[in-house]
Design an enzyme around this catalytic site. Structure first.
Site, short mmCIF file in Angstrom:
data_model
loop_
_atom_site.label_atom_id
_atom_site.label_comp_id
_atom_site.label_asym_id
_atom_site.label_seq_id
_atom_site.Cartn_x
_atom_site.Cartn_y
_atom_site.Cartn_z
N THR A 245 -2.04 -99.39 63.71
CA THR A 245 -2.61 -99.94 62.64
C THR A 245 -4.16 -99.74 62.46
OG1 THR A 245 -1.10 -102.09 63.23
CG2 THR A 245 -3.22 -102.49 62.01
N LEU B 152 -5.37 -104.55 68.06
CA LEU B 152 -4.68 -104.13 67.23
C LEU B 152 -3.55 -102.88 67.44
CD1 LEU B 152 -7.19 -103.17 64.23
CD2 LEU B 152 -5.55 -105.24 64.40
N ASP B 153 -2.38 -102.73 66.96
CA ASP B 153 -1.20 -101.91 67.35
C ASP B 153 -1.97 -100.51 67.12
OD1 ASP B 153 0.47 -104.02 67.55
OD2 ASP B 153 1.54 -103.28 65.81
N LYS B 154 -1.28 -99.65 68.05
CA LYS B 154 -1.82 -98.26 67.99
C LYS B 154 -2.06 -97.77 66.50
CE LYS B 154 -0.56 -93.71 69.79
NZ LYS B 154 0.53 -92.83 70.54
N HIS C 147 3.39 -107.39 67.29
CA HIS C 147 4.22 -106.71 66.19
C HIS C 147 4.61 -107.80 64.96
CE1 HIS C 147 5.61 -102.97 68.84
NE2 HIS C 147 3.97 -103.28 68.53
#
Length: 230
Positions: free
Chosen positions: A67, A63-65, A162
């Protein structure tokens, strides 16, 4: 197990655990693994999630930082490999909640916009490229509207970096708090993107998990009609 330090407080963020997997409620604002900038990352706290296993669990996906929400870990070499195949073969159901600025005209649809990396200097930043990008698809559904915002459920049909963020921005309704693809300032913004639900079947066991709404999203969601469960 209780003697193992838990510097990130991850044990209290476990949403589901069995012998093969853990589903963690990832907090926003911390990267899942080491990057070029260094600093503490989520993996640094995985030793506290051994429980009765001889080794720390490992990431099954990313997961993105910025999110938050459902993050799946494998607890054994066999489960890590099996989970990796499930994610690669699109055998995992994923639903994200997002608060976007403005919103789509309709109530549901699919965004089709090929993506590629912007350039080597920008690392993971992506751009829409209809000529040379990889096929990328996101299903969306409106869950609520209000205050100039829309509450969307987003399903990544493909899994590009993304993808949900750039697809939303490309369609004219960037995710609130997005400082890369949206209109948020570079500092102080909180991305309103949450991995709400994840489900998969592993070794005959059905796993279906929801992550609670993070505190930083509650105010904007309330404007769109969301209400906390009684």
């Amino acid at each position: 197990m209780t003697d193992i330090p838990d510097p990130l407080g991850l044990r209290e963020r476990v949403l589901y655990r069995d012998a093969a997997t853990i589903v963690l409620d990832k907090p926003a604002g911390i990267a899942v693994h080491k990057g070029p900038k260094g600093g503490m990352v989520l993996e640094d706290g995985f030793d506290a999630l051994r429980f009765d296993a001889p080794a720390a669990p490992q990431l099954a996906h990313r997961l993105d930082k910025e999110t938050s929400g459902c993050l799946v870990l494998g607890r054994t070499a066999k489960s890590i490999a099996a989970l990796g195949k499930l994610f690669a073969d699109r055998g995992v159901e994923k639903a994200y909640w997002a608060v976007v600025e403005g919103g789509p005209d309709g109530e549901s649809g699919v965004i089709e916009a090929p993506l590629r990396k912007r350039d080597a200097q920008r690392g993971w930043w992506m751009v829409v490229d209809h000529a040379g990008g990889q096929p990328s698809s996101t299903a969306w559904k409106v869950l609520g509207r209000g205050g100039g915002f829309t509450w969307l459920e987003l399903e990544p049909i493909t899994g590009r970096t993304h993808q949900l963020r750039i697809h939303s921005a490309h369609m004219g309704f960037p995710i609130l708090g997005d400082a890369i693809y949206g209109r948020a300032p570079r500092t102080g913004a909180r991305l309103h993107l949450h991995a709400r639900h994840i489900a998969f079947t592993l070794d005959g066991r059905r796993v279906s998990v929801e992550a609670p709404v993070p505190l930083h999203m509650t105010a904007a969601l309330s404007l769109t009609g969301w209400r906390p469960a009684a």
